[in-house]
Design a protein around this motif. Structure first.
Motif, PDB file in Angstrom:
ATOM      1  N   GLY A  38      -4.567  23.329  82.254  1.00 35.48           N
ATOM      2  CA  GLY A  38      -4.063  23.461  80.897  1.00 35.48           C
ATOM      3  C   GLY A  38      -4.749  24.453  79.977  1.00 35.48           C
ATOM      4  N   LEU A  39      -5.837  25.063  80.386  1.00 38.69           N
ATOM      5  CA  LEU A  39      -6.516  26.019  79.514  1.00 38.69           C
ATOM      6  C   LEU A  39      -5.841  27.386  79.649  1.00 38.69           C
ATOM      7  CD1 LEU A  39      -8.907  26.293  77.555  1.00 38.69           C
ATOM      8  CD2 LEU A  39     -10.307  26.986  79.496  1.00 38.69           C
ATOM      9  N   ALA A  40      -5.488  27.973  78.532  1.00 35.15           N
ATOM     10  CA  ALA A  40      -4.815  29.283  78.548  1.00 35.15           C
ATOM     11  C   ALA A  40      -5.799  30.376  78.958  1.00 35.15           C
ATOM     12  CB  ALA A  40      -4.250  29.592  77.165  1.00 35.15           C
ATOM     13  N   TYR A  41      -5.316  31.355  79.714  1.00 38.15           N
ATOM     14  CA  TYR A  41      -6.178  32.467  80.121  1.00 38.15           C
ATOM     15  C   TYR A  41      -6.819  33.135  78.915  1.00 38.15           C
ATOM     16  CZ  TYR A  41      -4.432  32.339  84.948  1.00 38.15           C
ATOM     17  OH  TYR A  41      -4.131  31.980  86.236  1.00 38.15           O
ATOM     18  N   ARG A  42      -6.067  33.245  77.825  1.00 37.72           N
ATOM     19  CA  ARG A  42      -6.595  33.936  76.645  1.00 37.72           C
ATOM     20  C   ARG A  42      -7.781  33.219  76.012  1.00 37.72           C
ATOM     21  NH1 ARG A  42      -1.799  31.724  74.862  1.00 37.72           N
ATOM     22  NH2 ARG A  42      -2.069  30.075  73.336  1.00 37.72           N
ATOM     23  N   ASP A  43      -8.004  31.961  76.384  1.00 40.30           N
ATOM     24  CA  ASP A  43      -9.121  31.188  75.850  1.00 40.30           C
ATOM     25  C   ASP A  43     -10.336  31.188  76.766  1.00 40.30           C
ATOM     26  OD1 ASP A  43      -7.628  30.529  73.605  1.00 40.30           O
ATOM     27  OD2 ASP A  43      -6.796  28.730  74.534  1.00 40.30           O
ATOM     28  N   ILE A  44     -10.319  32.035  77.783  1.00 41.10           N
ATOM     29  CA  ILE A  44     -11.419  32.104  78.745  1.00 41.10           C
ATOM     30  C   ILE A  44     -12.070  33.481  78.651  1.00 41.10           C
ATOM     31  CG2 ILE A  44     -12.039  32.025  81.191  1.00 41.10           C
ATOM     32  CD1 ILE A  44      -9.510  30.265  81.602  1.00 41.10           C
ATOM     33  N   ALA A  45     -13.394  33.493  78.613  1.00 40.90           N
ATOM     34  CA  ALA A  45     -14.135  34.749  78.579  1.00 40.90           C
ATOM     35  C   ALA A  45     -15.245  34.695  79.618  1.00 40.90           C
ATOM     36  CB  ALA A  45     -14.738  34.980  77.194  1.00 40.90           C
ATOM     37  N   VAL A  68      -6.428  39.833  83.636  1.00 45.72           N
ATOM     38  CA  VAL A  68      -7.723  40.152  83.038  1.00 45.72           C
ATOM     39  C   VAL A  68      -7.555  41.302  82.066  1.00 45.72           C
ATOM     40  CG1 VAL A  68      -8.361  41.716  84.912  1.00 45.72           C
ATOM     41  CG2 VAL A  68     -10.147  40.652  83.554  1.00 45.72           C
ATOM     42  N   GLN A  69      -8.318  41.242  80.997  1.00 41.43           N
ATOM     43  CA  GLN A  69      -8.311  42.287  79.993  1.00 41.43           C
ATOM     44  C   GLN A  69      -9.762  42.698  79.764  1.00 41.43           C
ATOM     45  OE1 GLN A  69      -6.576  40.999  76.311  1.00 41.43           O
ATOM     46  NE2 GLN A  69      -5.512  42.916  76.083  1.00 41.43           N
ATOM     47  N   PRO A  70     -10.276  43.614  80.598  1.00 44.57           N
ATOM     48  CA  PRO A  70     -11.681  43.994  80.480  1.00 44.57           C
ATOM     49  C   PRO A  70     -11.979  44.621  79.131  1.00 44.57           C
ATOM     50  CG  PRO A  70     -10.689  44.914  82.463  1.00 44.57           C
ATOM     51  CD  PRO A  70      -9.589  44.357  81.631  1.00 44.57           C
ATOM     52  N   ALA A  71     -13.172  44.379  78.650  1.00 46.41           N
ATOM     53  CA  ALA A  71     -13.618  44.977  77.393  1.00 46.41           C
ATOM     54  C   ALA A  71     -14.979  45.611  77.638  1.00 46.41           C
ATOM     55  CB  ALA A  71     -13.709  43.916  76.304  1.00 46.41           C
ATOM     56  N   GLY A  72     -15.422  46.398  76.694  1.00 43.08           N
ATOM     57  CA  GLY A  72     -16.727  47.028  76.850  1.00 43.08           C
ATOM     58  C   GLY A  72     -16.648  48.187  77.818  1.00 43.08           C
ATOM     59  N   ARG A  79      -9.660  52.545  86.458  1.00 43.28           N
ATOM     60  CA  ARG A  79      -8.780  51.657  87.217  1.00 43.28           C
ATOM     61  C   ARG A  79      -7.501  52.411  87.559  1.00 43.28           C
ATOM     62  NH1 ARG A  79      -9.949  46.829  88.832  1.00 43.28           N
ATOM     63  NH2 ARG A  79      -7.924  46.004  88.312  1.00 43.28           N
ATOM     64  N   PRO A  80      -6.901  52.121  88.715  1.00 45.69           N
ATOM     65  CA  PRO A  80      -5.697  52.852  89.131  1.00 45.69           C
ATOM     66  C   PRO A  80      -4.552  52.775  88.117  1.00 45.69           C
ATOM     67  CG  PRO A  80      -6.501  51.446  90.911  1.00 45.69           C
ATOM     68  CD  PRO A  80      -7.323  51.138  89.702  1.00 45.69           C
ATOM     69  N   GLU A  81      -4.397  51.624  87.467  1.00 43.71           N
ATOM     70  CA  GLU A  81      -3.307  51.468  86.502  1.00 43.71           C
ATOM     71  C   GLU A  81      -3.491  52.398  85.307  1.00 43.71           C
ATOM     72  OE1 GLU A  81      -5.449  49.057  87.389  1.00 43.71           O
ATOM     73  OE2 GLU A  81      -4.318  47.454  88.359  1.00 43.71           O
ATOM     74  N   ALA A  82      -4.725  52.495  84.816  1.00 43.37           N
ATOM     75  CA  ALA A  82      -5.004  53.368  83.672  1.00 43.37           C
ATOM     76  C   ALA A  82      -4.873  54.835  84.072  1.00 43.37           C
ATOM     77  CB  ALA A  82      -6.392  53.085  83.121  1.00 43.37           C
ATOM     78  N   GLU A  83      -5.328  55.154  85.264  1.00 40.03           N
ATOM     79  CA  GLU A  83      -5.245  56.538  85.719  1.00 40.03           C
ATOM     80  C   GLU A  83      -3.794  57.009  85.854  1.00 40.03           C
ATOM     81  OE1 GLU A  83      -6.862  59.465  89.233  1.00 40.03           O
ATOM     82  OE2 GLU A  83      -7.860  57.550  88.911  1.00 40.03           O
ATOM     83  N   VAL A  84      -2.932  56.162  86.404  1.00 40.82           N
ATOM     84  CA  VAL A  84      -1.535  56.560  86.559  1.00 40.82           C
ATOM     85  C   VAL A  84      -0.862  56.709  85.192  1.00 40.82           C
ATOM     86  CG1 VAL A  84      -0.409  54.303  86.817  1.00 40.82           C
ATOM     87  CG2 VAL A  84       0.513  56.268  88.000  1.00 40.82           C
TER      88      VAL A  84
END
Length: 137
Positions: A38-45, A68-72, A79-84
């Motif tokens: 029940g814990l939302a992904y957005r509430d996990i760090a 995942v939403q990496p920060a920092g 990452r391949p997604e950002a590069e494309v």
């Protein structure tokens, strides 16, 4: 500070792993369990000591299909997604692409090369590849 929820028993769990990839897999499994309960992904760090931890951790989360939403300074733009996406922007404005934004080497982006990059970065099924090709025309 005031508590936002009542205590649910043990809040700290101690464990160790011999290898970095085992530690990353354990973290991914814990997140999967929390989300399933029940814990939302957005509430996990996840806090890490240094950049060296990111690759194994990002791989374990990806393998477990945990968004995942990496920060920092995570190497996010490598990452391949950002590069494309960077290549797509360069292709749209007819500009040479420079890997990591600072490289001296530049390469011309072709439609076929861009389609192949999308296929690899997003592990597209063959049915989606033709849709991407249509969108890029």
């Amino acid at each position: 500070m005031t508590p936002t929820r009542s205590s649910a028993g043990v809040e700290v769990v101690k464990w160790s792993a011999e290898y970095e990839y085992e530690e990353a897999a354990e973290i991914a499994e814990a997140i999967f369990y929390l989300h399933r309960n029940g814990l939302a992904y957005r509430d996990i760090a996840i806090l890490v000591r240094g950049r060296a931890s990111y690759p194994a951790l990002l791989t374990a989360l990806e393998d477990a299909r945990i968004p995942v939403q990496p920060a920092g300074r995570t190497g996010l733009f490598a990452r391949p997604e950002a590069e494309v996406l960077g290549k797509t922007y360069c292709w749209l404005v007819e500009h040479d692409y420079r890997p990591a934004g600072f490289g001296v080497q530049s390469q011309v982006i072709t439609e076929d090369g861009l389609v192949a990059d999308y296929e690899t970065a997003f592990t597209l099924p063959s049915s989606a590849v033709s849709a991407v090709r249509q969108l890029l025309r």
